[in-house]
Motif scaffolding. Structure first.
Motif, PDB file in Angstrom:
ATOM      1  N   ASP A 257       5.863   3.008  -1.876  1.00 29.19           N
ATOM      2  CA  ASP A 257       4.787   2.464  -2.714  1.00 29.19           C
ATOM      3  C   ASP A 257       4.922   0.947  -2.825  1.00 29.19           C
ATOM      4  O   ASP A 257       3.928   0.207  -2.773  1.00 29.19           O
ATOM      5  CB  ASP A 257       4.820   3.087  -4.109  1.00 29.19           C
ATOM      6  N   VAL A 258       6.165   0.492  -3.001  1.00 23.40           N
ATOM      7  CA  VAL A 258       6.428  -0.946  -3.103  1.00 23.40           C
ATOM      8  C   VAL A 258       5.977  -1.654  -1.827  1.00 23.40           C
ATOM      9  O   VAL A 258       5.288  -2.682  -1.858  1.00 23.40           O
ATOM     10  CB  VAL A 258       7.924  -1.225  -3.359  1.00 23.40           C
ATOM     11  N   LYS A 259       6.368  -1.089  -0.695  1.00 23.92           N
ATOM     12  CA  LYS A 259       6.028  -1.695   0.596  1.00 23.92           C
ATOM     13  C   LYS A 259       4.519  -1.801   0.780  1.00 23.92           C
ATOM     14  O   LYS A 259       4.001  -2.860   1.163  1.00 23.92           O
ATOM     15  CB  LYS A 259       6.633  -0.874   1.731  1.00 23.92           C
ATOM     16  N   GLU A 260       3.801  -0.730   0.491  1.00 27.18           N
ATOM     17  CA  GLU A 260       2.347  -0.738   0.679  1.00 27.18           C
ATOM     18  C   GLU A 260       1.660  -1.685  -0.300  1.00 27.18           C
ATOM     19  O   GLU A 260       0.658  -2.322   0.035  1.00 27.18           O
ATOM     20  CB  GLU A 260       1.795   0.682   0.534  1.00 27.18           C
ATOM     21  N   THR A 261       2.205  -1.786  -1.520  1.00 26.39           N
ATOM     22  CA  THR A 261       1.631  -2.708  -2.506  1.00 26.39           C
ATOM     23  C   THR A 261       1.838  -4.152  -2.079  1.00 26.39           C
ATOM     24  O   THR A 261       0.936  -4.998  -2.229  1.00 26.39           O
ATOM     25  CB  THR A 261       2.250  -2.477  -3.891  1.00 26.39           C
ATOM     26  N   ILE A 262       3.005  -4.455  -1.523  1.00 19.21           N
ATOM     27  CA  ILE A 262       3.264  -5.810  -1.030  1.00 19.21           C
ATOM     28  C   ILE A 262       2.298  -6.155   0.099  1.00 19.21           C
ATOM     29  O   ILE A 262       1.741  -7.255   0.152  1.00 19.21           O
ATOM     30  CB  ILE A 262       4.726  -5.960  -0.562  1.00 19.21           C
ATOM     31  N   LYS A 263       2.084  -5.216   0.996  1.00 20.10           N
ATOM     32  CA  LYS A 263       1.131  -5.452   2.084  1.00 20.10           C
ATOM     33  C   LYS A 263      -0.263  -5.746   1.525  1.00 20.10           C
ATOM     34  O   LYS A 263      -0.938  -6.684   1.950  1.00 20.10           O
ATOM     35  CB  LYS A 263       1.073  -4.236   3.006  1.00 20.10           C
ATOM     36  N   GLN A 264      -0.682  -4.929   0.566  1.00 22.98           N
ATOM     37  CA  GLN A 264      -2.014  -5.101  -0.019  1.00 22.98           C
ATOM     38  C   GLN A 264      -2.138  -6.439  -0.727  1.00 22.98           C
ATOM     39  O   GLN A 264      -3.116  -7.173  -0.534  1.00 22.98           O
ATOM     40  CB  GLN A 264      -2.300  -3.961  -1.002  1.00 22.98           C
ATOM     41  N   HIS A 265      -1.145  -6.775  -1.554  1.00 20.72           N
ATOM     42  CA  HIS A 265      -1.190  -8.044  -2.288  1.00 20.72           C
ATOM     43  C   HIS A 265      -1.168  -9.236  -1.325  1.00 20.72           C
ATOM     44  O   HIS A 265      -1.827 -10.258  -1.578  1.00 20.72           O
ATOM     45  CB  HIS A 265      -0.019  -8.129  -3.258  1.00 20.72           C
ATOM     46  N   THR A 266      -0.408  -9.116  -0.245  1.00 14.09           N
ATOM     47  CA  THR A 266      -0.328 -10.216   0.719  1.00 14.09           C
ATOM     48  C   THR A 266      -1.642 -10.391   1.458  1.00 14.09           C
ATOM     49  O   THR A 266      -2.090 -11.527   1.700  1.00 14.09           O
ATOM     50  CB  THR A 266       0.813  -9.981   1.721  1.00 14.09           C
TER      51      THR A 266
END
Length: 313
Positions: A257-266
């Motif tokens: 979840d953290v990884k996908e959220t970082i991708k989205q925010h970036t």
């Protein structure tokens, strides 16, 4: 009117390749690089900010990287004050400063000066006269109190630079406390801003690949060590790639979840970057899908070897 001094800038969205191209430009034109990134100033925040490594620098001197501990606040005004001094040093040595980074409002603060009114000008003159009446040791001690790092770089007998640094610090604090400080419409320097862009899908793909690589390099361990060692400042703690780990450390979300959220925010951040650059800065755009770097090098050569260009050139 005296001719403005030159300033070269390279901007673009995150993960588009600014750092690598910046080093190539610096080596080709014998330049040094000033980082224009708001988070790479922080020590220990390496993987998550995509900070350039010593090997990737390839011998090119970089400034404004690893200059602050992560528990310290660092504002656009702080950045402006520090980089203004570096730019002045380059110009005094007859060199062209070269800024590489993606934090648009930091870069805008550098190239557009505050619009001083008559009261501000009188304030500046009075402050300079008052400081000039003081002894060199007293002046240098004052600078040590407000900016120890800068004081360490300026000899106390260099009164002109010490006074200039103190005036900038004092006026910056006074202006930032007022409502609605404005920038002038005219740039302080003869500035050439290179902007990199490409197809949005390719930018997103590059971002996703970079985040995957960050996790492989140990991003989780980097963030865990930072938050366990001491609390991050409000600025550092808001960095993409770091803030997303907090709910994970608290047991609320999975690592994926953290990884996908970082991708989205970036990806969202890259879109905001492009919008800011297009609306707030006079950028010369280069689409990496349709142009090669030779055309960028040719335009830089022309900029460096011609007199100040007119605003509409």
């Amino acid at each position: 009117m005296s001719e403005k001094k030159k300033l070269l800038i390279l901007v673009g969205p995150t993960a588009i390749g600014k750092s690598a191209l910046g080093v190539e430009i610096a080596r080709r034109f014998n330049l040094e690089i000033i980082s224009g990134d708001s988070m790479q100033v922080y020590q220990g925040m390496d993987i998550g900010t995509g900070k350039i490594t010593e090997a990737e620098m390839n011998g090119v001197q970089h400034y404004m990287i690893d200059v602050m501990p992560p528990d310290s606040a660092f504002s656009v005004h702080d950045f402006q004050k520090h980089v203004d001094e570096i730019i002045d040093e380059f110009h005094e040595a007859g060199d062209v400063p070269f800024i590489v980074g993606g934090t648009g409002h930091y870069i805008r603060a550098l190239i557009y000066g505050y619009e001083f009114n008559d009261e501000d000008d009188a304030e500046k003159r009075a402050l300079t006269e008052r400081l000039d009446a003081l002894g060199s040791t007293i002046l240098h001690n004052r600078l040590k109190n407000v900016d120890p790092k800068l004081a360490g770089e300026i000899h106390q007998n260099n009164r002109r630079r010490v006074i200039r640094a103190l005036v900038k610090h004092e006026l910056s604090n006074r202006i930032s406390s007022r409502e609605g400080p404005g920038y002038t419409d005219e740039m302080k320097y003869d500035t050439f801003i290179i902007g990199l862009t490409r197809d949005r899908k390719l930018i997103h793909e590059s971002i996703n690949n970079r985040v995957e690589k960050m996790f492989e390099m140990g991003l989780e361990e980097e963030v865990r060590a930072l938050v366990q060692h001491r609390p991050l400042s409000k600025t550092a703690g808001a960095a993409i790639g770091y803030k997303e780990f907090i709910p994970y450390f608290e047991g609320h979300v999975s690592l994926n979840d953290v990884k996908e959220t970082i991708k989205q925010h970036t990806r969202q951040y890259a879109k905001r970057q492009l919008t800011f650059f297009r609306n707030q800065l006079p950028v010369s755009w280069y689409d990496l899908d349709s142009v090669n770097t030779d055309s960028i090098f040719e335009d830089i050569y022309q900029f460096l070897h011609t007199k100040e260009r007119k605003k509409n050139d």
